[in-house]
Design an enzyme around this catalytic site. Structure first.
Site: not given
Ligand code: UDP
Length: 332
Positions: A15, A98, A152
């Protein structure tokens, strides 16, 4: 007037590189920061040397660099993240660290310099909710912490909370976007994304692997439409402090998607079904339907997707075939 300067974290990602193109088209100055963990230098090869494009291959965790790059920018698009269900199931520690730590650092430094931040979140945050279409103020329904996939959604939900907290508590201008199955050229199937995976299989004539019974459905959104929405939101004062779904288009089952890819690629691949346990991990939970309600962004900007799933599939087939032609030419 001086050009707007935008920093894209994850600027060499799928993206990110399309966003960089869009910003350059609009005459902006673009700084891309990427550690190439899931992004690729190939994605920005065509932008190198373009007027107004700058990139640094390094990690967000290099705080001095991050602070400097934020200082030079007017707006920060924070796209750097660990994404892809396969990656998340295989490396949950890396995903959580992360996604949470990266956003923490970006918000902290953006706040010091008082720079607007666009935070990329995901439709995954709706989790197992069956209240379709999903609206931004709906409850999030996540699974147990023993199932890796939910890490996630949870890590991204924390990112959202933190961004909104910066807005409420410190008046840092932030915009949160929940991206729904964004697809298009340069997306890799390496981390499990379905359209590049199916196209690769169809083009190579290997079996198209539908996970589960294939009755689960998604709405696929073209990356070109998505990046236009990101830029327009960053520009609109009414978007600050808000969360927006970005997605839409026709809802399609994965079975029908496999048929569509096969037909468009004129492929002789057979379509096979692979149990979730085998595709991901034991006890894997998928979402049966994932459909966005986009009235919020539509009312604010008039935005809606313009490219349908058939055109998306055609573009991805063309992209992969062109890549194969280049590789063949290089091998001669
Ligand atoms: N999927 C599939 N075969 C593949 C990859 C994915 O059937 O080779 C399915 C996956 O189980 C999910 C849907 O396609 O139901 C979309 O998967 P993707 O990873 O692209 O995005 P998700 O919606 O899961 O975030």
């Amino acid at each position: 007037m001086a050009a707007i300067r935008s920093l894209i974290t994850g600027g060499a990602g799928f993206i990110g590189c399309h966003l960089a193109e869009q910003l350059l088209r609009e005459g902006q100055e673009v700084y891309a920061l990427d550690n190439l963990s899931t992004g690729s230098i190939d994605n920005i090869e065509h932008l190198k040397g373009r007027k107004g494009f700058h990139y640094v291959i390094d990690s967000l965790e290099n705080e001095h660099l991050l602070a400097e790059m934020i200082d030079r920018s007017d707006v920060v698009y924070h796209l750097a993240a660990a994404v892809g269900v396969k990656l998340i199931v295989e490396s949950p520690v890396n995903t959580i660290e992360t996604n949470v730590h990266g956003t923490e650092l970006v918000l902290k430094h953006a706040n010091k310099k008082r720079k607007k931040v666009i935070i990329a979140s995901t439709s995954e945050v709706y989790g197992k909710s069956t209240r379709v279409p999903f609206r931004e103020d709906h409850d999030l329904v996540l699974g147990p912490t023993s199932k890796g996939r939910w890490s996630y959604a949870c890590s991204k939900a924390i990112d959202e909370f933190l961004a909104i907290a910066y807005w409420h508590e410190k008046r840092l201008p932030v915009v949160v976007v929940r991206l729904f199955n964004t697809v298009g050229p340069r997306q890799t199937g390496r981390y499990g994304m379905v359209i590049p995976s199916f196209v690769k299989q169809a083009v190579q004539g290997t079996p198209i692997t539908v996970y589960g019974d294939g009755k689960q459905s998604r709405c696929f959104t073209y990356v070109g439409d998505v990046v236009k929405a990101l830029v327009a939101l960053s520009d609109h004062p009414g978007a600050v402090g808000e969360v927006f779904n970005i997605g839409g288009g026709r809802e399609i089952t994965i079975n029908d998607l496999a048929l569509l890819v096969k037909e468009k690629a004129r492929s002789s691949s057979e379509i096979v079904h692979v149990p979730y346990d085998q595709a991901y991990e034991k006890g894997f939970e998928d979402m049966p339907r994932r459909v966005p309600d986009i009235s919020k962004i539509n009312h604010l900007l008039g935005w809606r997707p313009t490219i349908d799933v058939e055109q998306i599939v055609e573009k991805v087939i063309e992209f992969q075939r062109a890549g194969t032609r280049l590789e063949e030419a290089a091998a001669v």
